[in-house]
Design an enzyme around this catalytic site. Structure first.
Site, short mmCIF file in Angstrom:
data_model
loop_
_atom_site.label_atom_id
_atom_site.label_comp_id
_atom_site.label_asym_id
_atom_site.label_seq_id
_atom_site.Cartn_x
_atom_site.Cartn_y
_atom_site.Cartn_z
N GLU A 219 0.85 -1.19 0.00
CA GLU A 219 0.00 0.00 0.00
C GLU A 219 0.89 1.25 0.00
OE1 GLU A 219 -3.51 1.80 2.92
OE2 GLU A 219 -1.82 0.70 3.78
N LYS B 12 -9.89 -0.33 -2.09
CA LYS B 12 -10.11 -0.60 -0.67
C LYS B 12 -11.57 -0.37 -0.31
CE LYS B 12 -8.14 0.36 3.89
NZ LYS B 12 -7.11 1.12 4.64
N CYS C 25 -4.32 -3.13 4.21
CA CYS C 25 -4.04 -2.62 5.56
C CYS C 25 -5.04 -3.15 6.59
CB CYS C 25 -3.99 -1.09 5.54
SG CYS C 25 -3.12 -0.38 6.97
#
Length: 556
Positions: free
Chosen positions: A272, A337, A388
């Protein structure tokens, strides 16, 4: 009957001892999680809270749960202070402790009933289910399952996911508390034996759940940890340097492949934020990424921050970037995401949040959420991508595996949190997910810790240190099978939550039928029933009030 000053002092002293016990239990719970990782302390922590609220009224139990939550979350979430400062850290901790306060109010109601430890464990799952979803999509940090990635308890995960692991951990803790507080050596021995039996069962699940260490199909994968020039939020000020670092490490990998020192991978993974310059609009960023892809000659999954869709928005994406020699070179399929972090990647109620901390304006553009199931299919084999903090959410990981992911990738940027425990807490989540879904998991981070995790949860390769560049290259197994936990999805969590609510309903209805009865004397999951007061009338009520003040036991 009036309480004497001495009675009141004794009552306050007993309450103070309970609150101290709750605070210590919360601190011990923190030590069960990485970076400490003393996983048996999870049982001790849960037992401590159970003992602290035993026999209390609901309102006192709520206060006790609040203190326990503060002891647990204040040190565990201290890494957020490195990101946005002390005030937002304390606000986050406060928001989480209220769930523990609700749990502390509920536990005394079920502790005096048959199967009290089972009700207690189910309520723990229900507390986590609520905290994982509310508010703003929830915050799953501190789930007991995530403290058990290195323990035998992880083998409950393939059967019922993280909720079943939490249930088993909480059941052991509740049994230990019942053993300490319950009457009779025989009953105490039975409870201790039951607690040990749950732990042994977790260890015994190894063979039937993971009998084959040799998968039918393997692949070679490479993870690039390029490192960042600065800690904290300041790394964003040097975005081109971060991109260049990952390009340089990829070129180094290409040189090692050419020299024959490492095998050519089938897929390369960047973390990321490896390109916070939008390569879909910036020709120079696209050019250097394409050069890196062509150097290794295989697709790279690039973690990129894209501009838009509006002038005040950004998009966090994993992009499959194809070599020039392929039929469709350049940027291709992307995963966006799905769960941006509130107050970290977008600011809900910005004007109100600004009144708490001016640092909210460091998040100048709100990140938009994507959709879909996280499955990348333009890669050499189906890959499930989570970015994440998404690794903490059961449904996001589960959806990728159910869609056909044969390998899981966690693209993350932990540079914001420095050398704190956040990196290792997140890695523990990745390890549990590997076991839960019987998949190899590759966690690739900008600054560490990057790791390749086998389906049994063991780390088979990892980066040497935080804030150093590194390259991981490994042959790993691919899997197409699904575990029971994958197939069941959220069903175990809802079942345990319903069980906990059923326990509360039965306890409240029983309390109403009995009228004003004495408090619990140590619930037992096997045989003991709550004691019922035999005194009636005004004198009995006065006696109950005196006992509540001097022994800490509320009357029901």
């Amino acid at each position: 009957m009036m309480l004497t000053p001495a009675d009141r002092r004794r009552a306050r002293a007993r309450l103070s001892l309970r609150l101290v016990l709750a605070a210590v239990a919360g601190l011990l719970g923190t030590l069960a999680f990485p970076p400490f990782g003393i996983w048996p302390l999870a049982f001790v922590s849960i037992a401590g809270l159970s003992l602290a609220v035993r026999g209390q009224r609901c309102r006192t139990g709520a206060l006790t749960g609040l203190v326990f939550g503060a002891g647990l979350f204040l040190p565990m979430l201290h890494w957020t202070a490195t990101y946005v400062g002390a005030v937002p850290w304390l606000v986050l901790v406060f928001s989480q402790t209220w769930y523990l306060a609700a749990l502390g109010a509920a536990l005394p109601l079920v502790q005096g009933r048959r199967f009290a430890s089972s009700w207690t464990a189910a309520l723990w799952v229900g507390e986590e289910a609520l905290r994982d979803r509310l508010p703003f999509g929830g915050f799953p940090w501190g789930r007991w399952a995530f403290s058990q990635a290195a323990s035998p308890m992880k083998w409950f995960a393939p059967l019922g996911g993280a909720p079943l692991v939490t249930f088993a951990v909480a059941l052991i803790g509740a049994l230990l508390a019942a053993a300490v507080s319950g009457p009779g050596p025989v009953r105490r021995t039975v409870r201790c034996t039951a607690a040990v039996g749950v732990l042994v069962l977790g260890a015994a699940l190894w063979l039937p759940l993971h009998p084959d260490d040799h998968p039918a199909r393997t692949t070679t994968v490479a993870a690039i940890q390029g490192d960042v020039p600065d800690r904290g939020l300041e790394f964003n000020a040097r975005r081109r340097q971060v991109l260049d670092n990952h390009v340089a490490q990829t070129r180094k990998l290409a040189a090692e492949i050419q020299a024959g020192t490492v095998p050519r991978p089938d897929l390369v993974l960047w973390p990321e934020n490896s390109s916070d310059i939008d390569p879909t609009t910036n020709a120079d960023a696209a050019r250097v990424i394409q050069q890196a892809v062509d150097a290794v000659g295989v697709p790279i999954v690039v973690g990129a921050l894209l501009d838009g869709p509006g002038p005040q928005h950004v998009t966090n994406a994993g992009i499959v970037w194809m070599p020039s020699a392929s039929t469709d070179p350049g940027p291709g399929q992307r995963y966006v995401k799905r769960h941006p972090v509130p107050f970290g990647e977008y600011i809900p109620l910005r004007s109100i949040a600004r009144a708490v901390s001016a640092k909210v304006d460091l998040v100048g553009h709100d990140m938009v959420a994507g959709g879909g199931n996280g499955l990348l299919t333009e890669t050499p084999y189906p890959v499930g991508d989570v970015i994440c903090f998404e690794i903490a959410y059961d449904s996001l990981v589960n959806s990728s595996v159910r869609a056909g992911a044969q390998l899981l990738v966690v693209q993350t940027n932990n540079a914001t949190f420095g050398h704190s425990g956040e990196t290792y807490q997140q890695l523990a989540m990745s390890r549990l997910r590997a076991v839960e879904h019987d998949r190899t998991v590759v966690q690739v981070a900008t600054s560490g810790e990057s790791a390749i995790i086998g389906p049994d949860g063991r780390i088979v390769d990892e980066s040497g240190a935080l804030f150093t560049p590194d390259i991981l290259v490994r042959s790993v197994g691919l899997s197409t099978s699904t575990t029971l936990a994958t197939r069941l999805g959220a069903a175990p969590e809802w079942a345990f939550t319903a069980l906990g609510l059923l326990g509360l309903v039965l306890a409240v209805s029983s309390r109403s039928r009995r009228g004003r009865a004495a408090g619990p004397t140590g619930g037992d999951p096997l045989s003991e029933r709550p004691a019922v007061a035999q005194d009636t009338g005004h004198c009995a009520h006065q006696k109950a009030d005196v006992m509540a003040a001097t022994t800490g036991k509320g009357h029901r």
